[in-house]
Design a protein around this motif. Structure first.
Motif, PDB file in Angstrom:
ATOM      1  N   ASP A   1       1.683   6.760  -6.570  1.00  0.00           N
ATOM      2  CA  ASP A   1       0.566   7.665  -6.844  1.00  0.00           C
ATOM      3  C   ASP A   1       1.003   9.116  -6.767  1.00  0.00           C
ATOM      4  O   ASP A   1       0.684   9.922  -7.631  1.00  0.00           O
ATOM      5  N   ASP A   2       1.736   9.414  -5.715  1.00  0.00           N
ATOM      6  CA  ASP A   2       2.178  10.795  -5.515  1.00  0.00           C
ATOM      7  C   ASP A   2       3.045  11.261  -6.671  1.00  0.00           C
ATOM      8  O   ASP A   2       2.967  12.401  -7.111  1.00  0.00           O
ATOM      9  N   GLU A  17       0.830  -1.198   0.000  1.00  0.00           N
ATOM     10  CA  GLU A  17       0.000   0.000   0.000  1.00  0.00           C
ATOM     11  C   GLU A  17       0.874   1.262   0.000  1.00  0.00           C
ATOM     12  O   GLU A  17       0.608   2.218  -0.740  1.00  0.00           O
ATOM     13  N   GLN A  36       1.218   4.186  -2.776  1.00  0.00           N
ATOM     14  CA  GLN A  36       1.037   5.591  -2.426  1.00  0.00           C
ATOM     15  C   GLN A  36       2.192   6.432  -2.950  1.00  0.00           C
ATOM     16  O   GLN A  36       1.997   7.502  -3.521  1.00  0.00           O
TER      17      GLN A  36
END
Lengths: 124, 124
Positions: free
Chosen positions: A109-110, A102, A106
């Motif tokens: 994603d950032d 996860e 993340q």
DNA sequence: TCTCGTTATGAAGTGATATTCATATCGTTC
DNA sequence: GAACGATATGAATATCACTTCATAACGAGA
């Protein structure tokens, strides 16, 4: 929202995938396994989880089995028979794995958002 | 270097892919198209490029056609017949595209390693 | 004008993955 | 102890992307 004709300019998105693999390139833990484990953690059932995700039980079972074999440790504590026919509990190690996965997602994603903006600027 | 038995702990690698897609998830420009364009820029031939990459001409041709249709502009200037049977030149827009894609990959490459180290730490 | 090699494109074949099907095992609960 | 429902797993079937095959168009050069 992008044109619908065959030759117009459509809205383009940036996509990515992250997964763990063996040296030979065999996928081990990716989005599918991650989602499975998340759902199993909640449902306490491999069958329910595969139904949730709309993938066959056969594949879900095989994927996790393969992952376990490769990683060398259990992702699930399984129980057959009993009250509800059986159940599957996500192990602590698996919980750690999905947390780490996860966080990895993340991070990506950032960075994807920033990288995509940069990308589009370069095209002007 | 990872054990070879069926149940041991093997060395795990982190993998990722980045690509441009439509809203519906159809891949438009990814590693394959990027490599094709690079090779075409060099070879001035779609056939030669697909041979280089070991993918069928049929697929290479279809991929780039689909990408062009979606993006709404030409990636190649094609010529049929003539001296060497024909040729394909990468357009300026396509050159910009592959440069931008290259930068995108580089950005990710730089960060993947750090992210993977972080990932492995989390598993301890 | 005939040839050659590339672009162009439909159609059929193939192989890898996933789904479906079929069956067995197991253990609480009634 | 019979029944129920999830886990377990091989085998057959279906799906889907890619390769192969087949065939046409094209146009500079011999």
């Amino acid at each position: 929202m992008g044109m619908n004709d065959k030759t117009g300019q459509h809205k383009v998105l940036l996509n990515y995938k992250v997964w763990l693999s063996s040296i030979t390139g065999n996928g081990i833990v990716g989005e599918t396994e991650y989602r499975l484990l998340k759902h199993i953690a909640n449902d306490k059932s491999l069958k329910a989880a595969s139904d949730d995700l709309g993938i066959s039980y056969r594949k879900a079972w095989g994927d996790l089995k393969k992952a376990e074999e490769f990683l060398g440790y259990q992702l699930l504590d399984r129980q057959r028979g009993g009250k509800n026919g059986g159940n599957s509990i996500v192990t602590d190690k698996a919980l750690k794995l999905i947390e780490a996965y996860e966080a990895l997602q993340q991070t990506f994603d950032d960075q994807v958002e920033a990288a995509f903006i940069e990308f589009k600027n370069k095209l002007k």
